[in-house]
Design a protein around this motif. Structure first.
Motif, PDB file in Angstrom:
ATOM      1  N   LEU A 195      13.359   3.637 -16.794  1.00  0.00           N
ATOM      2  CA  LEU A 195      14.013   4.077 -15.835  1.00  0.00           C
ATOM      3  C   LEU A 195      13.996   5.527 -15.967  1.00  0.00           C
ATOM      4  N   THR A 196      13.814   6.106 -16.937  1.00  0.00           N
ATOM      5  CA  THR A 196      13.385   7.176 -17.528  1.00  0.00           C
ATOM      6  C   THR A 196      12.360   8.162 -17.237  1.00  0.00           C
ATOM      7  N   ALA A 197      11.533   7.535 -16.892  1.00  0.00           N
ATOM      8  CA  ALA A 197      10.437   7.789 -17.159  1.00  0.00           C
ATOM      9  C   ALA A 197       9.762   8.596 -15.484  1.00  0.00           C
ATOM     10  N   SER A 198      10.465   7.795 -14.772  1.00  0.00           N
ATOM     11  CA  SER A 198      10.004   8.596 -13.291  1.00  0.00           C
ATOM     12  C   SER A 198      11.832   8.781 -12.419  1.00  0.00           C
ATOM     13  N   ASP A 199      11.873   9.523 -11.437  1.00  0.00           N
ATOM     14  CA  ASP A 199      12.943   9.436 -11.144  1.00  0.00           C
ATOM     15  C   ASP A 199      13.114   8.375  -9.955  1.00  0.00           C
ATOM     16  N   MET A 200      12.462   7.638  -9.471  1.00  0.00           N
ATOM     17  CA  MET A 200      11.867   6.525  -8.962  1.00  0.00           C
ATOM     18  C   MET A 200      12.981   5.642  -8.957  1.00  0.00           C
ATOM     19  N   LEU A 201      13.807   5.219  -7.057  1.00  0.00           N
ATOM     20  CA  LEU A 201      14.996   3.963  -7.395  1.00  0.00           C
ATOM     21  C   LEU A 201      13.997   2.357  -7.281  1.00  0.00           C
ATOM     22  N   PRO A 202      14.501   2.352  -8.996  1.00  0.00           N
ATOM     23  CA  PRO A 202      14.274   0.879  -9.322  1.00  0.00           C
ATOM     24  C   PRO A 202      15.180  -0.123  -8.486  1.00  0.00           C
ATOM     25  N   CYS A 203      14.301  -0.981  -8.263  1.00  0.00           N
ATOM     26  CA  CYS A 203      14.536  -2.462  -7.281  1.00  0.00           C
ATOM     27  C   CYS A 203      13.893  -3.306  -7.672  1.00  0.00           C
ATOM     28  N   GLY A 204      14.580  -4.288  -8.433  1.00  0.00           N
ATOM     29  CA  GLY A 204      14.081  -5.339  -9.373  1.00  0.00           C
ATOM     30  C   GLY A 204      13.469  -7.134  -8.606  1.00  0.00           C
TER      31      GLY A 204
ATOM     32  N   ARG B  90       5.062   8.006 -14.415  1.00  0.00           N
ATOM     33  CA  ARG B  90       5.171   9.052 -14.085  1.00  0.00           C
ATOM     34  C   ARG B  90       3.547   9.289 -12.833  1.00  0.00           C
ATOM     35  N   LYS B  91       2.765   8.497 -12.776  1.00  0.00           N
ATOM     36  CA  LYS B  91       1.576   8.737 -11.769  1.00  0.00           C
ATOM     37  C   LYS B  91       2.371   8.302 -10.147  1.00  0.00           C
ATOM     38  N   MET B  92       2.588   6.762 -10.734  1.00  0.00           N
ATOM     39  CA  MET B  92       2.904   6.407  -9.505  1.00  0.00           C
ATOM     40  C   MET B  92       4.064   7.025  -8.526  1.00  0.00           C
ATOM     41  N   SER B  93       5.032   7.983  -9.267  1.00  0.00           N
ATOM     42  CA  SER B  93       5.680   8.537  -9.176  1.00  0.00           C
ATOM     43  C   SER B  93       5.638  10.246  -7.706  1.00  0.00           C
ATOM     44  N   GLU B  94       4.263  10.282  -8.150  1.00  0.00           N
ATOM     45  CA  GLU B  94       3.726  10.873  -7.062  1.00  0.00           C
ATOM     46  C   GLU B  94       3.663  11.096  -5.663  1.00  0.00           C
ATOM     47  N   TYR B  95       3.837   9.663  -5.151  1.00  0.00           N
ATOM     48  CA  TYR B  95       3.215   9.193  -4.379  1.00  0.00           C
ATOM     49  C   TYR B  95       4.967   8.416  -3.816  1.00  0.00           C
ATOM     50  N   PHE B  96       5.776   8.084  -4.540  1.00  0.00           N
ATOM     51  CA  PHE B  96       6.983   6.944  -4.673  1.00  0.00           C
ATOM     52  C   PHE B  96       7.615   7.049  -4.657  1.00  0.00           C
ATOM     53  N   ASP B  97       9.097   7.000  -3.775  1.00  0.00           N
ATOM     54  CA  ASP B  97      10.289   7.624  -4.103  1.00  0.00           C
ATOM     55  C   ASP B  97      10.909   6.477  -4.681  1.00  0.00           C
ATOM     56  N   ALA B  98      10.646   5.314  -4.281  1.00  0.00           N
ATOM     57  CA  ALA B  98      11.209   3.749  -4.961  1.00  0.00           C
ATOM     58  C   ALA B  98      10.627   2.929  -5.254  1.00  0.00           C
ATOM     59  N   TYR B  99      10.734   2.685  -5.738  1.00  0.00           N
ATOM     60  CA  TYR B  99       9.572   1.199  -6.858  1.00  0.00           C
ATOM     61  C   TYR B  99      10.199  -0.504  -7.473  1.00  0.00           C
TER      62      TYR B  99
ATOM     63  N   ASP C 184      26.832   6.412  -9.356  1.00  0.00           N
ATOM     64  CA  ASP C 184      26.200   6.064  -8.874  1.00  0.00           C
ATOM     65  C   ASP C 184      24.671   6.360  -8.773  1.00  0.00           C
ATOM     66  N   ALA C 185      23.698   6.481  -9.755  1.00  0.00           N
ATOM     67  CA  ALA C 185      22.765   6.833  -9.928  1.00  0.00           C
ATOM     68  C   ALA C 185      21.784   6.371  -9.154  1.00  0.00           C
ATOM     69  N   PRO C 186      21.623   5.563  -8.352  1.00  0.00           N
ATOM     70  CA  PRO C 186      20.540   5.263  -7.457  1.00  0.00           C
ATOM     71  C   PRO C 186      20.551   6.939  -6.697  1.00  0.00           C
ATOM     72  N   PHE C 187      22.007   7.430  -6.457  1.00  0.00           N
ATOM     73  CA  PHE C 187      21.977   9.037  -5.217  1.00  0.00           C
ATOM     74  C   PHE C 187      21.524  10.046  -6.909  1.00  0.00           C
ATOM     75  N   HIS C 188      21.175   9.494  -7.528  1.00  0.00           N
ATOM     76  CA  HIS C 188      19.968  10.645  -8.586  1.00  0.00           C
ATOM     77  C   HIS C 188      18.974  10.821  -8.407  1.00  0.00           C
ATOM     78  N   SER C 189      18.367   9.207  -7.801  1.00  0.00           N
ATOM     79  CA  SER C 189      16.900   8.935  -7.650  1.00  0.00           C
ATOM     80  C   SER C 189      15.911   9.630  -6.613  1.00  0.00           C
ATOM     81  N   ALA C 190      14.320   9.964  -6.548  1.00  0.00           N
ATOM     82  CA  ALA C 190      14.177  10.712  -5.763  1.00  0.00           C
ATOM     83  C   ALA C 190      14.294  10.470  -4.422  1.00  0.00           C
ATOM     84  N   ALA C 191      14.413   8.867  -4.085  1.00  0.00           N
ATOM     85  CA  ALA C 191      14.808   8.494  -2.955  1.00  0.00           C
ATOM     86  C   ALA C 191      15.604   9.217  -2.204  1.00  0.00           C
TER      87      ALA C 191
END
Length: 868
Positions: free
Chosen positions: A688-697, A501-510, A94-101
């Motif tokens: 994926l390991t550089a931040s805890d944002m939810l990745p969407c391709g 890491r900078k992006m994750s200061e503002y976003f929970d998914a990308y 359930d990796a997406p559930f571990h994200s900041a989103a």
């Protein structure tokens, strides 16, 4: 305090486990039956330790964990020894559930610690610690046992560090127990874990607390689905905005999202794109920095600009425009910001939070500020024209910044206020259960601060783009340099990791723009204009000898240079074929001044019909080749994509055409699949390991099989668009069959929204009406609100985790709210290289919030689709 770490892991011969704690490496010793153990004395100073396990062989790291462990430490603990039993962390199911989103957004907690303190038994010798992210915010993880009032007493775990749950508890040896999900308020059981009861067989030694962190509850898969809106920040409109959408406007959009049961706000890139000072800077994917935010998104009155009569007059004038006037908005904002800086710059610079911001971002902020100062001083972003500063030198730039400290400070001042305003929006969103989804562009401008500061990371002699697709028959040339991935790998992709890491200061998914670029990029020679002359990088091109064996002798340049037969010239130039032959061709070859597409642009720059016809014909002629030589491996060649439409292909003998077809299909559809899969797996885990944002391709277009396979393995959400099906032979995708790990949408910024698409191709619309909507007779001439609603309902009902629709398509369901002219709703046209990105919503966010009937309808539609 002594810390003893234990973990069960089955190694192979010659391998050993190590614990990585910051820069420290602790060797673990093998105990027995797969158990490894290591210890060290913690001297204090930190309230939590972050660490990972890794496998080494002959001193080299061959594998490390997907996630990190976090061990809270209490200075008040009465135990001198902590024994921690861990489990190896692989990519969870359930990796997406571990994200900041989810952990900071959808399932964020409040008051968890207080609830746990009422029920936990502090100071117990056993501490349970589990990571379970897939619990809704009104649920708690709990434990029941035969030793807890014969299963009648349910103890909730503390979720103050969600998604980590903890509980200090006394369980006698031999006790049976189970985990369950309970109602947060009543503790009524909602779901018990599957399987037999667990048996507690641990015990702690005297003076030792045992931390059990190896348990994993056995709950069935839980699927959460949500909805959201996609819109660029610049497209927002409020009464307070200044001719363009601004970060504070997002608060109103968040209020509307929360009121209509939406959970996601998806944005286009928000980085600074200022280079020429013209409308061409409106392209959000051509940033001058991968870290700096765009000054146009700043709310001036919150950054020191007084709301006086002049300000209100300018604001009202710019807000009255139907679209963004990029040049006037940015010129005016810059002037007013400089006036505010002159009044408040020194006072702001003395603030402790300002100094902390500058220090935390120094690595990119100072070079960016110097870049902006030099750009304005020299009147160009082409840093090759900056004289002594054309090459970035840290000492020389430091001296320059000292001499121009006031101008450099201005750019830092602007970035500081942008950071404050966007950070406030993020907190506001989280408080309402809404997240911001950002956009990670695949490209970096060749005249950016990034390319100036770190040119070694890029191939500045090449251009990134895309092969021909539904958006552009000639392919796309984005103009960005391609990445030197081998050099980036030497420092562990530090630039990418810093960017994320900078992006994750503002976003929970990308959104990962053009995710295919992490497997291979479409690379176009610097001298080419069209994407047709590109090639894949990395790739496995054919050697000249290999091609000769297949019937293609390239020694005379026949298949790598354009044909100049009379019928070819007549097809391209008509009655001007003779003129072209005398003007541009010598001995059957194009003269040097016309031998590349860039040279053709330079030689024929006019806009009149005659010059344009000649120029476009020559560009098309230069596209007409069968093979493109690899720029870094001389003597190796790539088949030109879509070459079967060329005159060169028609000149082949029938047996050669068959040979080329086999070679072309093998090259583009089979030859590279494993090679590109390995390429993607070298880079994407780093991302994926550089931040805890939810990745969407973003995985649209010509996608090899290795891409969806790798995305599924890494649990990156795919993008599903009904009119761009991924199954061969389909005209329209079926939303009911979308994968759960996906984002579905009705349209993207690169295509017409629903209503304009409906009028784009009447034959296609008729097929959609009959085959998808099961309509009878002729389809409506316009995309009526009921049609739009049917399409939206399909997407809301889909299994996709996220249904994120453009604001234009949400509004299309209401005949009174939607824009009168559908063709004014499009954001970008990829086939137009210099498109003006200026779409702005036609009604204000305040008016949208006040549209009670529409908002109630939308809320109910999302609720009926069981999206939370």
């Amino acid at each position: 305090m002594k810390l003893i770490f234990e973990i069960e892991y089955r190694t192979r011969w010659g391998e050993r486990l190590v614990l990585l704690l910051g820069k420290r490496k602790i060797l673990l010793e093998y105990v027995d039956n797969g158990l490894w153990r290591g210890a060290f004395v913690h001297r204090g100073g930190a309230d939590a330790l972050e660490y990972r396990y890794a496998v080494e062989c002959d001193g080299a790291c061959i594998r490390r964990e997907w996630g990190r462990h976090v061990l809270p430490l209490s200075a008040r603990s009465r135990f001198p020894v902590l024994r921690i039993r861990d489990r190896w962390i692989d990519i969870p199911a359930d990796a997406p559930f571990h994200s900041a989103a989810f952990t900071r957004g959808f399932f964020s907690r409040s008051g968890g610690a207080a609830a746990a303190k009422r029920t936990s038994t502090a100071g117990e010798a056993v501490l349970l610690r589990l990571v379970v992210p897939s619990l809704w915010s009104d649920e708690v993880l709990a434990i029941a046992s035969d030793s807890l009032d014969a299963w009648q007493r349910i103890l909730p775990l503390d979720d103050s560090r969600f998604p980590e749950w903890s509980l200090a508890v006394h369980l006698p040896r031999g006790s049976e127990y189970k985990f369950l999900i309970a109602d947060r308020k009543t503790l009524e059981p909602i779901l018990w874990e599957e399987g037999a009861n667990r048996t507690w067989n641990r015990s702690a030694a005297v003076g030792e607390q045992f931390v059990e962190a190896s348990l994993l509850p056995r709950f069935p898969e839980r699927r959460w689905r949500g909805a959201g809106t996609a819109i660029p920040v610049f497209s927002l409109r409020s009464r307070e905005s200044f001719g363009v959408g601004e970060f504070p406007d997002l608060k109103l959009l968040i209020d509307w999202a929360a009121a209509t049961r939406q959970r996601v706000i998806q944005l286009l890139p928000v980085h600074d794109t200022t280079m020429s000072g013209t409308w061409e800077d409106s392209y959000p994917y051509n940033a001058n920095s991968s870290f700096a935010l765009h000054p146009q998104f700043l709310r001036l009155t919150a950054a020191g600009v007084p709301e006086d009569e002049e300000y209100r007059r300018l604001r009202d004038e710019l807000n009255a425009l139907a679209e963004v006037d990029y040049e006037r908005v940015n010129r005016t904002k810059q002037r007013l910001l400089r006036e505010a800086f002159a009044r408040q710059g020194r006072r702001t610079a003395s603030r402790s939070d300002y100094r902390a911001f500058v220090e935390a971002n120094r690595s990119w902020l100072i070079p960016y500020a110097a870049y902006c100062t030099l750009r304005d001083e020299y009147g160009t972003a082409e840093f090759s024209q900056w004289g002594d500063y054309a090459r970035y030198d840290e000492k020389r730039i430091a001296a320059y910044c000292l001499r121009n400290r006031r101008e450099v400070a201005f750019h830092c001042y602007v970035q500081y206020h942008l950071h404050l305003q966007l950070s406030e929006v993020v907190r506001y969103a989280h408080a309402r259960g809404v997240i911001l989804k950002g956009d990670l562009p695949i490209g970096v401008s060749r005249t950016s601060a990034d390319a100036w500061q770190s040119p070694r990371l890029f191939h500045l002699d090449a251009q990134a783009g895309a092969p021909p697709d539904a958006f552009s028959a000639a392919g796309q040339n984005w103009g960005f340099p391609t990445y030197d991935w081998e050099r980036m790998a030497r420092d562990g992709y530090a630039w990418w990791r810093s960017r994320l890491r900078k992006m994750s200061e503002y976003f929970d998914a990308y959104r990962i723009d053009h995710i295919l670029g992490f497997f291979r990029i479409w690379e176009i020679p610097a001298e080419s204009v069209h994407g047709l002359l590109g090639h894949f990088n990395p790739a496995l091109p054919y050697s000249a000898e290999e091609l000769r064996e297949r019937g293609f002798d390239l020694s005379d340049g026949r298949h790598t240079t354009p044909p100049t037969e009379d019928w070819v010239l007549e097809r391209l130039f008509g009655d001007r074929a003779g003129e072209v032959r005398s003007l541009c061709i010598r001995q059957g070859r194009l003269i040097p001044a016309c031998a590349t597409q860039r040279r053709v642009l330079q030689r024929f720059p006019g806009a009149d019909e005659s010059t344009t016809r000649l120029r476009e014909g020559l560009l098309a002629l230069l596209d007409d080749v069968l093979f493109v030589e690899d720029p870094r491996r001389k003597g190796f060649y790539h088949p030109r994509i879509d070459a079967r439409t060329t005159c060169s292909y028609q000149l082949l003998a029938p047996w050669q055409r068959e040979a080329f077809d086999r070679l072309h299909d093998d090259f583009f559809y089979r030859r590279h699949d494993r090679f590109w899969r390995e390429s993607g797996l070298r880079k994407l885990p780093m991302l994926l390991t550089a931040s805890d944002m939810l990745p969407c391709g973003e995985d649209l277009g010509m996608i090899p099989d290795c891409v969806p396979e790798t995305m599924r393995m890494l649990q990156i959400l795919s993008l599903e668009v009904q009119r761009m099906p991924k199954e061969p032979g389909e005209t329209f995708a079926d939303p009911a069959r979308y994968p759960y790990l996906s984002v579905c949408t009705t349209s993207t910024h690169d295509m017409n929204p629903l209503r304009a698409w409906w009028e784009e191709d009447r034959a296609l619309t008729a097929r959609f009406y009959r085959e998808v909507l099961h309509g009878e007779g002729n389809p409506p001439w316009f995309c009526e609100p009921w049609v739009c609603r049917r399409i939206v309902e399909m997407h809301l009902a889909s299994p996709a985790m996220l249904a994120v629709l453009p604001l234009q398509d949400w509004l299309s369901m209401d005949g009174t709210l939607r824009l009168e002219k559908p063709d004014r709703e499009r954001i970008n046209i990829p086939a137009v290289p210099r498109h003006y990105w200026r779409y702005r919503m036609h009604l204000t966010l305040e008016e949208l919030l006040a549209a009670e009937e529409f908002n109630t309808m939308l809320h109910d539609m999302i609720a009926m689709s069981r999206r939370r």
